[in-house]
Design an enzyme around this catalytic site. Sequence first.
Site, PDB file in Angstrom:
ATOM      1  N   LEU A  52      -4.834  25.829 -20.610  1.00  0.00           N
ATOM      2  CA  LEU A  52      -5.281  27.155 -21.055  1.00  0.00           C
ATOM      3  C   LEU A  52      -4.341  27.527 -22.185  1.00  0.00           C
ATOM      4  O   LEU A  52      -3.127  27.366 -22.054  1.00  0.00           O
ATOM      5  CB  LEU A  52      -5.171  28.188 -19.924  1.00  0.00           C
ATOM      6  CG  LEU A  52      -6.197  28.122 -18.798  1.00  0.00           C
ATOM      7  CD1 LEU A  52      -5.807  29.065 -17.660  1.00  0.00           C
ATOM      8  CD2 LEU A  52      -7.591  28.445 -19.301  1.00  0.00           C
ATOM      9  N   ASP A  53      -4.874  28.004 -23.299  1.00  0.00           N
ATOM     10  CA  ASP A  53      -3.998  28.302 -24.434  1.00  0.00           C
ATOM     11  C   ASP A  53      -3.119  29.519 -24.152  1.00  0.00           C
ATOM     12  O   ASP A  53      -3.274  30.204 -23.143  1.00  0.00           O
ATOM     13  CB  ASP A  53      -4.797  28.434 -25.737  1.00  0.00           C
ATOM     14  CG  ASP A  53      -5.746  29.613 -25.760  1.00  0.00           C
ATOM     15  OD1 ASP A  53      -5.403  30.691 -25.239  1.00  0.00           O
ATOM     16  OD2 ASP A  53      -6.843  29.468 -26.324  1.00  0.00           O
ATOM     17  N   LEU A  54      -2.192  29.778 -25.045  1.00  0.00           N
ATOM     18  CA  LEU A  54      -1.207  30.845 -24.890  1.00  0.00           C
ATOM     19  C   LEU A  54      -1.859  32.196 -24.594  1.00  0.00           C
ATOM     20  O   LEU A  54      -1.369  32.969 -23.772  1.00  0.00           O
ATOM     21  CB  LEU A  54      -0.364  30.936 -26.170  1.00  0.00           C
ATOM     22  CG  LEU A  54       0.757  31.963 -26.202  1.00  0.00           C
ATOM     23  CD1 LEU A  54       1.876  31.568 -25.246  1.00  0.00           C
ATOM     24  CD2 LEU A  54       1.305  32.100 -27.620  1.00  0.00           C
ATOM     25  N   SER A  56      -4.860  32.728 -23.267  1.00  0.00           N
ATOM     26  CA  SER A  56      -5.819  32.685 -22.159  1.00  0.00           C
ATOM     27  C   SER A  56      -5.103  32.859 -20.835  1.00  0.00           C
ATOM     28  O   SER A  56      -3.904  32.635 -20.722  1.00  0.00           O
ATOM     29  CB  SER A  56      -6.585  31.366 -22.172  1.00  0.00           C
ATOM     30  OG  SER A  56      -7.329  31.253 -23.368  1.00  0.00           O
ATOM     31  N   ARG A 136      -9.606  24.641 -27.230  1.00  0.00           N
ATOM     32  CA  ARG A 136     -10.120  25.958 -27.632  1.00  0.00           C
ATOM     33  C   ARG A 136     -11.650  25.974 -27.693  1.00  0.00           C
ATOM     34  O   ARG A 136     -12.265  26.635 -28.534  1.00  0.00           O
ATOM     35  CB  ARG A 136      -9.469  26.410 -28.933  1.00  0.00           C
ATOM     36  CG  ARG A 136      -7.940  26.502 -28.782  1.00  0.00           C
ATOM     37  CD  ARG A 136      -7.204  26.927 -30.024  1.00  0.00           C
ATOM     38  NE  ARG A 136      -7.526  28.252 -30.498  1.00  0.00           N
ATOM     39  CZ  ARG A 136      -6.992  29.388 -30.045  1.00  0.00           C
ATOM     40  NH1 ARG A 136      -6.115  29.356 -29.081  1.00  0.00           N
ATOM     41  NH2 ARG A 136      -7.331  30.534 -30.565  1.00  0.00           N
TER      42      ARG A 136
END
Length: 191
Positions: A52-54, A56, A136
């Site tokens: 999960l990105d920063l 999210s 993403r």
Amino acid sequence: MNIELDNSKKLLALNKPKGYIVTRSDDLGRKTVYDLLPDWVFSDGWMPIGRLDLESKGLLLFTRDGKIGNLLTKPKNCIKVYEIWVRGHVTHDHILKTIKGVESPYGLLKALEVEKIGMAKAKTKLRVKIDEGKNRHIRRLFGSLKDPKFKTSLKVLSLSRVSIGDFKLDIKSGEWRFLSIKEEKALMKNL
């Protein structure tokens, strides 16, 4: 490590808040998901299953078993569900395009299902199901579409993963727990 008898020894879940990166260490000194977990998770080699990105948040599973990690991240193997807020008016046509798929520099990006679950001024809340997870993926998928009223790209403002397979997120932000053996079996049954 204190593992109850009915707890899985192979899977644990974390409700990742925004602002933490999914990595074992960071050269820039940013907070990692391991800062939220007991030290033994890092030292015993527990690895995140997917990313999960920063910006999210939501469900992130960990395992020490590479086979389980591969099964849960292999495209088409496991459905992941997200709730997102999008800046812009998401139309029925947008939803059809996301299900059909849009070409991107990262390959075809698409969703299995998209359900509109809320509106607030110029924002739309959606529930999105995918069975693969390119980098993403959801942000790029919706960013490739234009708001019909303002002619600007749609933008995902917030993204939260709420389930992976049959396992639904049920812990507070920043907390973790082991899956039960029953939950592990349900998650792995169709893989």
